[in-house]
Enzyme design. Structure first.
Site, PDB file in Angstrom:
ATOM      1  N   ASP A  90       5.722 -23.704  -1.716  1.00  0.00           N
ATOM      2  CA  ASP A  90       5.615 -23.817  -2.592  1.00  0.00           C
ATOM      3  C   ASP A  90       3.932 -23.279  -2.015  1.00  0.00           C
ATOM      4  O   ASP A  90       3.169 -23.063  -3.472  1.00  0.00           O
ATOM      5  CB  ASP A  90       5.577 -24.682  -3.878  1.00  0.00           C
ATOM      6  CG  ASP A  90       7.128 -24.444  -4.940  1.00  0.00           C
ATOM      7  OD1 ASP A  90       7.218 -23.064  -4.353  1.00  0.00           O
ATOM      8  OD2 ASP A  90       7.234 -25.284  -5.264  1.00  0.00           O
ATOM      9  N   ASP A 116      15.910 -25.026  -2.744  1.00  0.00           N
ATOM     10  CA  ASP A 116      14.783 -25.200  -4.512  1.00  0.00           C
ATOM     11  C   ASP A 116      15.402 -25.150  -5.634  1.00  0.00           C
ATOM     12  O   ASP A 116      14.954 -25.806  -6.453  1.00  0.00           O
ATOM     13  CB  ASP A 116      13.765 -23.392  -3.910  1.00  0.00           C
ATOM     14  CG  ASP A 116      12.337 -24.247  -4.677  1.00  0.00           C
ATOM     15  OD1 ASP A 116      12.591 -24.364  -5.183  1.00  0.00           O
ATOM     16  OD2 ASP A 116      12.784 -22.665  -4.915  1.00  0.00           O
ATOM     17  N   GLU A 150       2.494 -20.258  -2.921  1.00  0.00           N
ATOM     18  CA  GLU A 150       2.249 -19.268  -4.561  1.00  0.00           C
ATOM     19  C   GLU A 150       1.320 -20.653  -5.178  1.00  0.00           C
ATOM     20  O   GLU A 150       0.891 -20.387  -6.211  1.00  0.00           O
ATOM     21  CB  GLU A 150       4.098 -20.012  -4.627  1.00  0.00           C
ATOM     22  CG  GLU A 150       4.415 -19.135  -6.371  1.00  0.00           C
ATOM     23  CD  GLU A 150       6.315 -19.121  -5.887  1.00  0.00           C
ATOM     24  OE1 GLU A 150       6.322 -19.720  -6.979  1.00  0.00           O
ATOM     25  OE2 GLU A 150       6.829 -18.394  -5.460  1.00  0.00           O
ATOM     26  N   ASP A 151       1.350 -21.227  -4.834  1.00  0.00           N
ATOM     27  CA  ASP A 151       0.810 -22.544  -5.706  1.00  0.00           C
ATOM     28  C   ASP A 151      -0.582 -23.564  -4.880  1.00  0.00           C
ATOM     29  O   ASP A 151      -1.263 -23.457  -6.176  1.00  0.00           O
ATOM     30  CB  ASP A 151       1.899 -23.955  -6.025  1.00  0.00           C
ATOM     31  CG  ASP A 151       2.930 -22.850  -6.435  1.00  0.00           C
ATOM     32  OD1 ASP A 151       2.710 -22.236  -7.391  1.00  0.00           O
ATOM     33  OD2 ASP A 151       3.744 -23.946  -7.278  1.00  0.00           O
ATOM     34  N   HIS A 207       8.753 -32.602  -5.432  1.00  0.00           N
ATOM     35  CA  HIS A 207       9.712 -31.496  -5.458  1.00  0.00           C
ATOM     36  C   HIS A 207      10.031 -30.728  -4.297  1.00  0.00           C
ATOM     37  O   HIS A 207      11.173 -30.957  -3.435  1.00  0.00           O
ATOM     38  CB  HIS A 207       9.097 -30.025  -6.518  1.00  0.00           C
ATOM     39  CG  HIS A 207      10.091 -28.785  -6.285  1.00  0.00           C
ATOM     40  ND1 HIS A 207      11.102 -29.196  -6.311  1.00  0.00           N
ATOM     41  CD2 HIS A 207       9.833 -28.204  -5.254  1.00  0.00           C
ATOM     42  CE1 HIS A 207      11.583 -28.308  -6.215  1.00  0.00           C
ATOM     43  NE2 HIS A 207      10.421 -27.354  -5.573  1.00  0.00           N
TER      44      HIS A 207
END
Length: 171
Positions: free
Chosen positions: A59, A122, A62-63, A34
């Site tokens: 990301d 995104d 966040e991830d 991604h």
């Protein structure tokens, strides 16, 4: 050809996502696919090295276990600022999905044009994946993204056109 900053960001993001065995929801492929797609979309329009680095890293905070301090230490203030602008700020205890999306939308509305361009990339990659693999959820997701597009107008016009077409079911 990737700049050294982009190569470093690619390696950092790859390691961060691999460390938690992060996988794409619908395909099970390594999650880094991604950010790679987001970076490719950003590369297709006017961009900076910092934008490409942030596309890879968007990301991670966040991830994964990576923090904004980690990003700033490794990549500098400009990249860290872009990542911060791209990181959702809502938390599960902020309310239902609709309320959380509004909190994140308000955060994104304050983003720079560079961050908005990355956010558009995104949105494009995520929407394509969701439309292809979960048409029922795509109805909800695309409605949310149509609202988000209202605050992304300072992003790249080419990506805005693509994102708008996808969100309206024409992509």
């Amino acid at each position: 050809m990737k700049s050294s900053l982009e190569e470093k960001a690619c390696a950092f993001a790859t390691a961060a996502h691999e460390n938690i065995n992060h996988r794409r929801k619908y395909t099970g492929e390594p999650y880094i696919a991604h950010p790679a797609a987001v970076a490719d979309l950003v590369r297709s329009v006017p961009h900076t090295d910092a934008m490409l680095a942030a596309a890879w890293l968007h990301d991670t905070v966040e991830d994964t276990t990576a923090t904004l301090n980690d990003i700033e230490r490794e990549f500098g203030a400009e990249v860290a600022s872009l990542v911060e602008q791209l990181t959702d700020v809502s938390r599960p205890d902020d309310g239902n999905r609709s309320l959380r999306k509004e909190i994140d939308r308000a955060h994104t509305a304050k983003a720079s044009p560079a961050a908005m361009t990355i956010k558009l990339a995104d949105l494009i990659d995520n929407a394509r994946s969701i439309i292809a693999r979960d048409p029922a959820f795509a109805v909800v997701y695309l409605a949310e993204k149509r609202r988000l597009l209202e605050v992304l107008r300072a992003g790249d016009p080419t990506l805005m056109r693509i994102a708008t077409d996808i969100a309206r079911g024409r992509g």
